[in-house]
Design a protein around this motif. Structure first.
Motif, mmCIF file in Angstrom:
data_model
loop_
_atom_site.group_PDB
_atom_site.id
_atom_site.type_symbol
_atom_site.label_atom_id
_atom_site.label_comp_id
_atom_site.label_asym_id
_atom_site.label_seq_id
_atom_site.Cartn_x
_atom_site.Cartn_y
_atom_site.Cartn_z
ATOM 1 N N TRP A 337 0.834 -1.205 0.000
ATOM 2 C CA TRP A 337 0.000 0.000 0.000
ATOM 3 C C TRP A 337 0.871 1.257 0.000
ATOM 4 O O TRP A 337 0.636 2.191 -0.762
ATOM 5 C CB TRP A 337 -0.925 0.004 1.216
ATOM 6 C CG TRP A 337 -1.329 1.389 1.659
ATOM 7 C CD1 TRP A 337 -0.890 2.076 2.740
ATOM 8 C CD2 TRP A 337 -2.256 2.266 0.993
ATOM 9 N NE1 TRP A 337 -1.457 3.321 2.809
ATOM 10 C CE2 TRP A 337 -2.309 3.465 1.737
ATOM 11 C CE3 TRP A 337 -3.037 2.156 -0.150
ATOM 12 C CZ2 TRP A 337 -3.117 4.548 1.373
ATOM 13 C CZ3 TRP A 337 -3.844 3.234 -0.520
ATOM 14 C CH2 TRP A 337 -3.881 4.408 0.231
ATOM 15 N N ARG A 338 1.853 1.273 0.877
ATOM 16 C CA ARG A 338 2.708 2.458 0.987
ATOM 17 C C ARG A 338 3.418 2.726 -0.338
ATOM 18 O O ARG A 338 3.537 3.879 -0.771
ATOM 19 C CB ARG A 338 3.728 2.246 2.105
ATOM 20 C CG ARG A 338 4.519 3.494 2.468
ATOM 21 C CD ARG A 338 5.470 3.201 3.610
ATOM 22 N NE ARG A 338 4.756 2.617 4.748
ATOM 23 C CZ ARG A 338 5.377 2.002 5.752
ATOM 24 N NH1 ARG A 338 6.689 1.861 5.743
ATOM 25 N NH2 ARG A 338 4.673 1.512 6.751
ATOM 26 N N LYS A 339 3.867 1.685 -1.001
ATOM 27 C CA LYS A 339 4.548 1.847 -2.282
ATOM 28 C C LYS A 339 3.610 2.442 -3.340
ATOM 29 O O LYS A 339 3.991 3.344 -4.089
ATOM 30 C CB LYS A 339 5.091 0.490 -2.769
ATOM 31 C CG LYS A 339 5.808 0.562 -4.085
ATOM 32 C CD LYS A 339 6.342 -0.811 -4.490
ATOM 33 C CE LYS A 339 7.071 -0.744 -5.842
ATOM 34 N NZ LYS A 339 7.588 -2.089 -6.237
ATOM 35 N N LEU A 340 2.362 1.957 -3.388
ATOM 36 C CA LEU A 340 1.405 2.476 -4.364
ATOM 37 C C LEU A 340 1.053 3.930 -4.072
ATOM 38 O O LEU A 340 0.886 4.733 -4.998
ATOM 39 C CB LEU A 340 0.149 1.618 -4.376
ATOM 40 C CG LEU A 340 0.327 0.202 -4.934
ATOM 41 C CD1 LEU A 340 -0.970 -0.589 -4.758
ATOM 42 C CD2 LEU A 340 0.730 0.239 -6.409
ATOM 43 N N LEU A 341 0.934 4.298 -2.804
ATOM 44 C CA LEU A 341 0.651 5.683 -2.445
ATOM 45 C C LEU A 341 1.813 6.582 -2.844
ATOM 46 O O LEU A 341 1.622 7.672 -3.392
ATOM 47 C CB LEU A 341 0.371 5.786 -0.941
ATOM 48 C CG LEU A 341 0.097 7.203 -0.411
ATOM 49 C CD1 LEU A 341 -1.066 7.850 -1.133
ATOM 50 C CD2 LEU A 341 -0.169 7.138 1.105
ATOM 51 N N ASP A 342 3.045 6.120 -2.599
ATOM 52 C CA ASP A 342 4.225 6.901 -3.003
ATOM 53 C C ASP A 342 4.259 7.082 -4.513
ATOM 54 O O ASP A 342 4.564 8.159 -5.023
ATOM 55 C CB ASP A 342 5.503 6.193 -2.532
ATOM 56 C CG ASP A 342 5.679 6.237 -1.037
ATOM 57 O OD1 ASP A 342 5.006 7.059 -0.384
ATOM 58 O OD2 ASP A 342 6.484 5.436 -0.508
ATOM 59 N N GLN A 343 3.960 6.021 -5.257
ATOM 60 C CA GLN A 343 3.974 6.111 -6.720
ATOM 61 C C GLN A 343 2.896 7.061 -7.235
ATOM 62 O O GLN A 343 3.133 7.817 -8.175
ATOM 63 C CB GLN A 343 3.794 4.717 -7.309
ATOM 64 C CG GLN A 343 5.000 3.789 -7.098
ATOM 65 C CD GLN A 343 4.738 2.372 -7.578
ATOM 66 O OE1 GLN A 343 3.592 1.976 -7.816
ATOM 67 N NE2 GLN A 343 5.804 1.590 -7.701
#
Length: 348
Positions: A337-343
């Motif tokens: 989730w954190r990776k998708l939000l950062d992207q």
């Protein structure tokens, strides 16, 4: 406007458009949706329910007996619809919560009046319970579905339906209270308290302690705790979590109710200014053009590590929606989730 006049104009609108939505009709008539519900008592399509104050908790608990329903909670910019059941209902200090496939946080001090409403839709007659605040704004609507226990539903309404109830009186909308000037906020204390949160729920207490508005606090804290992005970040984010099958939590509310969906989403689509999620048990309709600011927010908690979210605000600084990564109770945040939000933040 007098109730008789509202009723007369309502009938004229229905004659031209039999399936017009009540909220759209209220806007066209220049009245609140609660005021329109009160006027509709004269044609029998709305009945006042004899429930108020402390009685609302008991009333909500009785939805456990009716089975599967659809609950709709909205604000001016977002509509949140969830299908499910009232599994557990608890209350304390004028608040309530529903836990299960229907997930709600209820603030009864804002609940003014409830109605049983029957209306014609494109799929036929539809029965609902609708609750309004003192301004006549919708707090929550509970709709019967094909899977609702109709006998239990009718018994619930019959026990509270009151033909002789006095008319609910709704107030004019109050102006928004502005935030305190930035110079009066101790930004260093805000950042220090933010970095030392025990739990993400402690954030509300921190805002009260420093006297800051929510959006004001995000702006004063700045990166890496809060960073501002273009509104299109929400479109990027919802499409990416749908494609990656990463479960999320979507919070949408108003002063009287916060409704929460937890799980993966599948079908995301755009139609004009609306960004929509149209899954079997969850629908969301978000006016992207009414998002004035979007913030990636990080709460570094001692108990669960970093909790990352996307927060959306309108031009008045009112919170429209929050989106988190779903996680089991007590678990840390899903790195996917954190990776998708950062992207999504980078793309926006």
């Amino acid at each position: 406007m007098e109730l008789a006049k509202i009723s007369e104009q309502w009938q004229a609108l229905k004659s031209d458009d039999p399936v017009i939505r009540a909220r759209d009709a209220a806007d066209r008539l220049g009245v609140s949706e609660g005021g329109l519900a009160e006027a509709r008592r004269s044609d029998g399509s709305a009945a006042r329910l004899a429930v108020e104050g402390p009685e609302f908790l008991d009333f909500v608990s009785r939805f456990k007996a009716v089975g599967r329903v659809m609950t709709l909670t909205r604000n001016k910019s977002c509509v949140h619809e969830t299908y499910g059941t009232f599994d557990e209902v608890d209350g304390f200090r004028g608040m309530g919560q529903v836990v299960g496939t229907i997930d709600l946080r209820l603030f009864f001090s804002h609940w003014r009046a409830a109605y049983a409403i029957t209306e014609e839709t494109r799929s036929g007659l539809r029965s609902s319970v609708q609750v309004f605040d003192k301004f006549g704004d919708s707090i929550i609507k509970v709709y019967a579905t094909e899977d609702t226990d109709k006998t239990a539903w009718e018994n619930l309404l019959a026990a509270r339906r009151s033909a002789n109830a006095l008319a609910a009186v709704y107030e004019d909308e109050a102006p928004t209270t502005p935030d305190r000037p930035d110079a009066e906020i101790d930004a260093d204390a805000l950042r220090e308290g933010w970095r030392n949160l025990e739990h993400s729920h402690d954030f509300h207490k921190l805002l009260r302690t420093v006297g800051a508005g929510r959006r004001q606090a995000l702006r004063l804290a700045g990166a890496p705790l809060a960073s501002s992005h273009q509104p299109k970040i929400v479109t990027e984010l919802l499409n990416s979590v749908a494609q990656a099958d990463v479960p999320i939590m979507v919070f949408v509310g108003n002063p009287g109710c916060i409704q929460i969906f937890s799980g993966p989403i599948r079908k995301v689509s755009e139609m004009g200014p609306w960004l929509n999620v149209m899954d079997p048990d969850f629908h969301m309709h978000l006016r992207v053009d009414q998002i004035a600011s979007a913030w990636r927010v990080v709460k570094p908690t001692k108990l669960r590590g970093d909790i990352s979210s996307l927060e959306l605000f309108d031009a008045a600084g009112t919170l429209i929606a929050q989106i988190f990564g779903a996680r089991p109770a007590g678990a840390e945040e899903n790195p996917a989730w954190r990776k998708l939000l950062d992207q999504a933040a980078e793309a926006a």
